[in-house]
Enzyme design. Structure first.
Site, mmCIF file in Angstrom:
data_model
loop_
_atom_site.group_PDB
_atom_site.id
_atom_site.type_symbol
_atom_site.label_atom_id
_atom_site.label_comp_id
_atom_site.label_asym_id
_atom_site.label_seq_id
_atom_site.Cartn_x
_atom_site.Cartn_y
_atom_site.Cartn_z
ATOM 1 N N LYS A 87 75.089 83.213 74.450
ATOM 2 C CA LYS A 87 75.384 81.875 74.977
ATOM 3 C C LYS A 87 75.405 80.850 73.848
ATOM 4 O O LYS A 87 74.474 80.789 73.047
ATOM 5 C CB LYS A 87 74.355 81.478 76.037
ATOM 6 C CG LYS A 87 74.583 82.178 77.351
ATOM 7 C CD LYS A 87 73.687 81.603 78.426
ATOM 8 C CE LYS A 87 73.935 82.321 79.750
ATOM 9 N NZ LYS A 87 72.948 81.920 80.752
ATOM 10 N N LYS A 129 76.695 76.891 66.555
ATOM 11 C CA LYS A 129 75.332 76.582 66.966
ATOM 12 C C LYS A 129 74.478 77.819 66.639
ATOM 13 O O LYS A 129 74.971 78.919 66.817
ATOM 14 C CB LYS A 129 75.269 76.311 68.481
ATOM 15 C CG LYS A 129 76.130 75.128 68.939
ATOM 16 C CD LYS A 129 76.180 75.068 70.467
ATOM 17 C CE LYS A 129 77.169 74.020 70.937
ATOM 18 N NZ LYS A 129 77.380 73.991 72.381
#
Ligand code: BG6
Ligand code: MG
Length: 215
Positions: free
Chosen positions: A44, A144
């Site tokens: 994710k 990220k």
């Protein structure tokens, strides 16, 4: 004082996290191993190629760069077949309403997503106009937990990171927000998102008062 809200897309604004999961699971099956929902948490917020690397590590498989690019393309074709069929009710509860409330209160809004498919989703669901700025996987080079995506968003909005709140469903995304010097609201599992300043189930639980109370 909060001047801007930056939103992750998949799993925060739209219910696409499960499409990514289904597409990766199918690929893992074709490669001969199982891929669980717990494994999926690691993907994710992570870019497409970095996700593939994690998937191959789980399966214990080595590949050439050319093979990896072919597989990433294959996964994306499968994922795109889902998102081009998405319906308005796949916008997560409260997302549209909270974005509108921010704009009415003069709080700037930005998308901060790792996805290269972000504009396809925003346009299909008629969400594009609710964002002052969109930063997605086509504008970033560092995935990220690197803060690049959120720092670019704040810079484009001309808001100091200290006055920004990020909404994230991924551990890597929470880390990116904190590394950017921003406040973070985690959306989903407290076990995964425990570094966030506040954890909620979804944007339907958010309002401007809660936003301004984030410490
Ligand atoms: C993130 C998702 O938003 O985008 C990840 O959480 C995904 O699961 C990443 O891998 C990249 O998405 P895309 O659409 O460019 O493959
Ligand atoms: Mg997400």
């Amino acid at each position: 004082m909060i001047k801007a809200c930056l939103f992750d897309l998949d799993g925060v604004i739209v219910d696409t996290a499960r499409y990514h999961y289904i597409a990766w699971k199918k690929l893992a099956k074709e490669l001969g191993f199982d891929f669980s929902e717990t494994d999926n948490e690691r993907l994710k917020g992570v870019s497409r190629m970095a996700s593939l690397d994690i998937l191959l590590e789980i399966g214990g498989i080595n590949m050439t760069q050319a093979e990896k690019e072919r597989l990433a393309h294959q996964k994306n074709e499968h994922y795109v077949s889902f998102i081009t069929q998405m319906q308005a009710d796949e916008v997560l509860p409260g997302a549209r309403e909270f974005l509108k409330a921010c704009r009415e209160a003069d709080i700037a809004t930005a998308l901060g997503s790792a996805s290269k498919n972000a504009m396809t989703i925003l346009d299909r669901l008629k969400l594009t106009d609710l964002f002052d700025v969109v930063v997605d996987g086509t504008h970033t080079t560092k995935a990220k937990p690197d803060p690049e995506v959120f720092l670019k968003g704040a810079e484009a909005l001309k808001v100091n990171p200290a006055h920004c709140v990020v909404f994230e469903d991924a551990e890597a995304g929470v880390e990116a927000a904190l590394a950017a010097g921003m406040k973070c609201v985690g959306i989903g599992h407290p076990e995964v998102l425990n570094k966030a300043h506040l954890i909620i189930d979804g944007l339907h639980q958010m309002d401007l008062q809660k936003l301004n109370n984030i410490q």
